[in-house]
Write a protein that holds these residues in place. Structure first.
Motif, PDB file in Angstrom:
ATOM      1  N   UNK A 212       9.775  17.539  18.034  1.00  0.00           N
ATOM      2  CA  UNK A 212      10.411  18.162  18.392  1.00  0.00           C
ATOM      3  C   UNK A 212      11.401  18.242  17.019  1.00  0.00           C
ATOM      4  N   UNK A 213      11.894  17.215  16.880  1.00  0.00           N
ATOM      5  CA  UNK A 213      13.521  17.774  15.612  1.00  0.00           C
ATOM      6  C   UNK A 213      13.424  16.395  15.379  1.00  0.00           C
ATOM      7  N   UNK A 214      13.975  16.235  13.978  1.00  0.00           N
ATOM      8  CA  UNK A 214      14.527  15.068  13.456  1.00  0.00           C
ATOM      9  C   UNK A 214      15.886  14.336  13.817  1.00  0.00           C
ATOM     10  N   UNK A 215      16.749  13.260  13.209  1.00  0.00           N
ATOM     11  CA  UNK A 215      17.625  12.908  13.093  1.00  0.00           C
ATOM     12  C   UNK A 215      17.533  11.924  11.886  1.00  0.00           C
ATOM     13  N   UNK A 216      17.847  12.879  10.259  1.00  0.00           N
ATOM     14  CA  UNK A 216      17.473  11.504   9.235  1.00  0.00           C
ATOM     15  C   UNK A 216      18.643  11.429   8.564  1.00  0.00           C
TER      16      UNK A 216
END
Length: 261
Positions: A212-216
């Motif tokens: 659903x979402x990314x932490x990059x």
């Protein structure tokens, strides 16, 4: 608030609605079985849940308690749900209330009449928990199940490759995976979760999810989280859902926020 449009599956949301707080949901359902299911879906969400079994009860609740969202069964005593929806949507004091009709999937005329009555969305029975909650989130900004802090082992398969990660935050709707594996948002995952507190050896359960979402490193969606991504559960078999619910009872409540749900 402009709402996303859901087209496909059994969910159709097709009207822009302005909502207020606090969040209150009215369930209009004469069938105790379906009413129990709907209440169960909302059990972990931060909303006030009201009930009504007839059109008269529903109208009284709308006028006095002013819910922001109504899940309205098409089949209710006194009148059909479409007619009740029309009465709500033509009343100056109630027409701003979002109305989601709950219809029989085999009765296309129910869906058509509900749309003609001015409803804001349609769900069909049998109800799907994820779609039910997705609709609520569309109308009530900020609805989210309680996320719980944990440390579990996760095995998942993406693009045909078997991978592993640590699960840090979990709810019935999703989990955050601590991993440096570079995968895009929208990637579909086959997953196995070991529902025990690391390093304990507990049962493994299977499910499906979508990133659903990314932490990059160059773009931290959640600065308080490590590198990884939030996964929303999209398929949770009954034999997996039961153990997950039991596991959630054993882990502590975390700060507000989200994993994948």
């Amino acid at each position: 608030m402009k709402l996303p449009c859901h087209e496909g599956g059994s969910v159709h949301v097709f009207r822009e609605v302005l909502m207020a707080t606090p969040d209150t949901i009215l369930l209009v359902e004469d069938d105790r079985f379906f009413l129990t299911i709907e209440k169960q879906f909302l059990r972990s969400t931060p909303v006030t849940v009201l009930e009504a079994r007839t059109a008269e009860e529903a109208l009284a609740s709308c006028k006095v308690q002013k819910p922001q969202l109504i899940y309205l069964s098409y089949d209710i005593p006194g009148t059909d749900g479409a007619e009740l929806c029309r009465r709500i949507k033509t009343d100056p004091q109630m027409r701003g209330t979002a109305v989601v009709m709950v219809c029989d999937a085999k009765r296309q005329e129910q869906i058509e009449k509900s749309r003609s009555a001015g409803c804001d969305g349609v769900l069909t029975k049998p109800l799907d928990r994820h779609r039910f909650l997705d609709v609520a989130r569309s109308f009530l900004a900020g609805i989210r199940e309680v996320r719980r802090s944990c440390l579990i082992r996760v095995r998942f398969k993406a693009q045909g490759q078997p991978l592993t990660a640590k699960g840090l935050d979990i709810s019935r709707g999703g989990v955050f995976l601590d991993t440096s594996v570079p995968l895009p948002a929208g990637e579909v995952l086959e997953m196995e979760l070991q529902l025990s507190h690391f390093p304990e050896q507990g049962p493994w359960v299977s499910c499906h999810g979508i990133i659903a979402w990314l932490n990059q490193r160059d773009k931290m969606f959640k600065p308080t989280h490590p590198i990884g991504f939030g996964v929303k559960f999209t398929g949770m078999p009954a034999e997996s859902a039961g153990p997950l619910v039991q596991f959630l009872k054993t882990v502590g409540r975390d700060r507000s926020g989200t994993g994948g749900n």
